[in-house]
Design a protein around this motif. Structure first.
Motif, PDB file in Angstrom:
ATOM      1  N   LEU A   1       0.562  -1.321  -0.187  1.00 44.17           N
ATOM      2  CA  LEU A   1       0.013  -0.188  -0.020  1.00 44.17           C
ATOM      3  C   LEU A   1       0.781   1.254  -0.539  1.00 44.17           C
ATOM      4  O   LEU A   1       0.995   2.466  -0.197  1.00 44.17           O
ATOM      5  CB  LEU A   1      -1.044  -0.570   1.733  1.00 44.17           C
TER       6      LEU A   1
ATOM      7  N   ARG B   1      -6.600   3.734  -1.250  1.00 43.36           N
ATOM      8  CA  ARG B   1      -6.334   2.454  -0.207  1.00 43.36           C
ATOM      9  C   ARG B   1      -7.522   1.965  -0.191  1.00 43.36           C
ATOM     10  O   ARG B   1      -7.739   0.725  -0.171  1.00 43.36           O
ATOM     11  CB  ARG B   1      -5.447   2.738   1.453  1.00 43.36           C
TER      12      ARG B   1
ATOM     13  N   SER C   1      -8.369  -0.435  -2.439  1.00 43.61           N
ATOM     14  CA  SER C   1      -7.401  -1.155  -2.714  1.00 43.61           C
ATOM     15  C   SER C   1      -7.401  -3.323  -2.500  1.00 43.61           C
ATOM     16  O   SER C   1      -6.345  -3.588  -3.141  1.00 43.61           O
ATOM     17  CB  SER C   1      -5.797  -0.482  -2.388  1.00 43.61           C
TER      18      SER C   1
END
Lengths: 536, 347
Positions: free
Chosen positions: A102, A110, A113
């Motif tokens: 990340l 994020r 993700s």
């Protein structure tokens, strides 16, 4: 048809004094794996730097998806999905696998993700390195870290991925899995891959096309099926491959010059001993991590907790520190010449004079710069140092010439025992031969020479005798015809021909390997070491 | 082998002008001109003498620090050593009745001992220099208070004051002292094996060690040097104010570092110049003096000093870092795989 994924046209880049790239053009399609081949200094790193946006080319253009990119910065490159996976894994050991994946993403990215993380973890698992998202990276092996770096490069919408020597720390059967996964990802997701590697078998098995750089110019551009590894190597070097033969093999009647016994260090298993005759070159082969460097460092007592008792020309000498070993005439030429062999930001002559006490003084306690320079110039002349100007900073010399400076600081002092650790690491082919000649010459002058090397052809061509180290012990000794790749590798890995190791070798990428090619046990790294122990 | 192939043109080492080093001199000259234009009294002989005197303590302490910084270390305890030594020497002379010259020597020896403590902590106990000297800074400062229960020592013998705070043919003695120290330090750094070893230890400690340099000895010596010169600085302070204050050295704690840094000393080690540190000290002295002449409230002086340090260092970094090209160029020239050392520089 659709545009090319990437068109690099007529890129040139000069640095003061060097033309790194000169008119480089090539294209990359979706799903294509293109090898970028070339010797050290051919311009590969510069080209990757430009692709990543870290360097600005002097001339030329980069076109991605048919759009010519004018303001091409690192941010732009990332936004375009260009990912450069460096040779040294750019990951933070203290963070977990997931946190590393990340790294650098914004908060919005994020949130979205989860899928990418899953896919990256699946990629890593399919490469043969299953890992948990919460594991701290510090607990991963070097090979696992490399695999993670590769997977990260392919995650988060990558379109163009450059892999720079991605397999250096992996065992051969891992390499095969990683490469096949890279091919699947590239072809399956339509990612264009630029692959940089020195290992021809890998190049032959993974790539679709190859472009060879030589002196900053594209020397060759072919589909892989229309060429061979011999051909590629020849284009890279532009001359015949190095072949070196000792001019002065040791005289069989020569007396023992250097003896070390009880050599051990804080983590070694058993004390070792070695003896070298006058004029003899003893090669020490073995995997990285087998304890070869520690062995040399223990002889000169460079690390705390190391022990050794040394005698030179039959007389015992007391060595408690590198200072004592310098007085005794023992030279240690370390592997990492930038960090351990040279003071880069000081002039070459000062580096060569670093071993001086008062020998180069002029008036009273004051050093004579003139004497230092004269001495360094004399050394430079003897070793054909290029450039010959010893007032340049050590940083400004190429790898091979830097190595000459490191050696020079011992030669003028009159050292009679030379311990080389990977003497030609990062040195190009021409420079290698010069170093070999130097080693041969040192031996012919009656010095005792020990060479630790992971470069098998090197060990084989310069040694009078080869010792193989495995797990901190010498496991075999080779002389004469017994100095050959097969027997050295077998002993280094701790396998005889019927062991399971051979089946792993079969699984490795099959390709015509020219005999000159490096079969580099170092490349298998710490994992290989572990595996070798397991099988022995 | 190679001896048969003379490489032809042996390039004569060309004398290289170090523009980076030049920048600091230009900055100093510009500063003097500007202050002279703003206040005509600034460039008078009398005032310039004051500037030189006020720069002297920073110069003396800064020169010692320059050696430490070149080895890649730092010494936060210099100001505390100056205070401690000043108090002890003054007490010895005032209450112990020892002659001024002996007081001076005793003080410098005490300073060297303090430096040796720093050096031993850093080498034998392997404490990071920042931590070690942060600790000793507090300890030495505390010792200075303990020595006289926090009271200043007044009425230092006149001979001692004359020793460091008088004039020889119109030149202040401290300026002569600074000149002698600077020349000696310059010779030590550039013209002796010790000096080359100092630079080598700072440039690459491992290289120096593997080449047989006694790294610990070099480091201890360097902290002793810093301690001794801090002591001298502390004694100059005592002579100037005619008394020893237990915290007289603390203002110099950071300004001496600032002088070295303005002068081009690199906290990463391997780089630093005695002349640069001198100029750095002069710049700081001129600023203090000039701002007083310009009637700027003294509180602003600190702000200005801080800004000067920031500007000087960022210019220094800039001239090294401009071209990222320069760095990647190095990589290409040396043509070696990027080992940890090359990438660690600064990115």
């Amino acid at each position: 048809m659709a545009e090319h994924l990437l068109v690099v046209r007529d890129i040139a880049k000069s640095f003061p004094g060097v033309r790194a790239l000169d008119g480089v053009s090539f294209t990359l399609e979706r799903g294509e794996i293109r090898t970028l081949a070339g010797e050290n200094g051919a311009g590969k790193s510069t080209l990757l730097g430009i692709l990543g946006g870290a360097l600005r080319p002097d001339r030329g253009s980069i076109t991605i998806d048919g759009v010519r990119r004018m303001e091409y910065t690192s941010r732009r490159a990332l936004a375009e999905g260009v990912r450069i996976a460096q040779q040294e894994p750019a990951i933070v050991p203290q963070l977990s696998v997931e946190q590393n994946l990340l790294l650098g993403l914004t908060r919005q990215q994020r949130k979205a993700s989860a899928d990418d993380i899953d896919r990256a973890l699946k990629d890593v698992a399919q490469m043969g390195f299953p890992m948990d998202a919460r594991t701290p990276v510090s607990r991963l092996s070097p090979a696992q870290r490399h695999a993670l770096t590769i997977a990260r490069a392919f995650a988060f919408g990558a379109k163009i991925v450059a892999l720079d020597e991605p397999t250096t720390s992996m065992l051969e059967h891992n390499v095969a899995e990683v490469l096949s996964r890279v091919r699947e990802i590239a072809h399956g997701r339509g990612v264009g891959v630029i692959y940089v590697s020195h290992k021809m078998p890998e190049v032959m098995s993974v790539s679709d096309t190859v472009v060879v750089l030589r002196d900053g110019k594209p020397a060759f551009d072919r589909p892989i099926t229309e060429t061979s590894s011999d051909d590629i190597v020849r284009r890279m070097v532009g001359r015949e491959l190095l072949s070196f033969e000792r001019q002065h093999p040791v005289d069989p009647a020569a007396p023992v010059h250097f003896e070390a016994s009880g050599v051990s260090h804080a983590t070694s298993s058993a004390p070792l001993s070695i003896s070298v005759r006058k004029g003899e070159v003893v090669g020490i082969a073995g995997l990285v991590g087998s304890g070869r460097t520690e062995f040399l460092r223990s002889i000169i007592r460079a690390d705390e907790g190391s022990r050794s008792s040394v005698s030179i020309a039959g007389k015992p000498v007391k060595i408690r520190s590198p200072r004592d070993s310098r007085t005794a005439g023992i030279a240690f030429i370390p592997e990492d010449r930038k960090a351990q062999g040279l003071v880069l930001q000081t002039p070459a002559y000062a580096n060569v004079a670093l071993t001086a006490d008062g020998q180069l003084n002029g008036f009273g306690p004051f050093i004579s710069k003139k004497k230092q320079i004269a001495m360094a110039e004399a050394m430079g002349k003897r070793m054909s140092l290029r450039p010959a100007n010893v007032s340049l900073n050590a940083r400004q010399f190429s790898g091979g010439n830097q190595q000459k400076l490191v050696i020079a600081k011992w030669i003028w002092l009159g050292a009679t025992v030379y311990l080389f650790d990977e003497p030609t690491k990062g040195v190009d082919v021409g420079g290698k031969v010069e170093i070999y000649e130097l080693i041969d010459q040192l031996a012919s002058e009656g010095n005792a020479v020990i060479v630790v090397s992971s470069d098998l052809p090197e060990i084989i061509s310069i040694s009078d005798r080869v010792l193989v180290m495995r797990a901190g012990e010498f496991v075999s000794e080779h002389t004469g015809a017994d100095i050959n790749e097969h027997s050295i590798v077998a002993n280094a890995m701790g396998v005889s021909s019927e062991s399971p190791q051979s089946s792993q070798n079969d699984a490795a990428p099959a390709a015509s390997v020219p005999s000159s090619d490096r079969i580099d046990p170092a490349d298998t790294g710490a994992d290989a070491f572990g595996a070798a122990k397991g099988t022995s | 082998m190679s001896s048969a192939t003379p490489d032809g043109i042996a390039l004569r080492p060309r004398r290289q002008i170090n523009f980076q080093a030049l920048g600091i001199y230009i900055a100093a000259i510009v500063l003097f001109i500007v202050l002279g234009l703003l206040n005509p009294n600034f460039l008078t002989a009398g005032n310039l003498r004051d500037v030189a005197v006020s720069a002297s303590v920073n110069a003396i302490i800064g020169i010692g620090l320059t050696f430490v910084i070149i080895t890649g270390g730092i010494d936060l305890s210099v100001g505390a050593i100056a205070s401690f030594v000043g108090i002890v020497s003054a007490t010895l002379m005032v209450n112990g009745g020892i002659p001024p010259a002996m007081g001076l020597i005793a003080g410098i020896i005490l300073g060297i001992v303090c430096g040796a403590v720093n050096g031993l902590l850093i080498t034998k106990l392997r404490l990071p220099p920042f931590i070690a000297t942060l600790g000793t800074m507090s300890v030495f400062q505390g010792c200075a208070y303990v020595a006289t229960n926090g009271k200043p020592v007044y009425d230092v013998p006149k001979e001692f004051v004359l020793l460091l705070n008088s004039y020889v043919v119109g030149i202040p003695v401290v300026v002569i002292v600074v000149a002698v120290v600077a020349v000696g330090a310059g010779l030590l750094l550039r013209k002796t094996v010790f000096g080359q070893n100092v630079i080598a230890v700072g440039g690459s400690e491992e290289t120096a060690w593997l080449s047989g340099v006694r790294v610990h000895r070099v480091k201890i010596a360097v902290y002793c040097l810093a301690g001794g010169l801090s002591a001298l600085g502390g004694l100059v302070i005592v002579a100037r104010i005619n008394a020893a204050q237990p915290d007289a050295g603390s203002p110099y704690q950071l300004t001496a570092i600032a002088a070295a840094v303005i002068g081009g000393a690199n906290l990463m080690g391997g780089e630093g110049r005695i002349a640069g540190t001198l100029v750095g000290a002069v710049i700081l002295g001129a600023l203090t003096n000039g701002l007083v002449l310009l009637n700027v409230p003294s509180f602003y002086e600190q702000i200005v000093t801080g800004l000067v340090v920031l500007i000087a260092v960022s210019l220094d970094q800039g001239s090294k870092g401009w071209p990222m090209l320069k760095r990647s160029n190095k990589k290409d020239l040396t043509a070696a795989p990027p080992t940890a050392s090359t990438s660690a520089v600064r990115s």
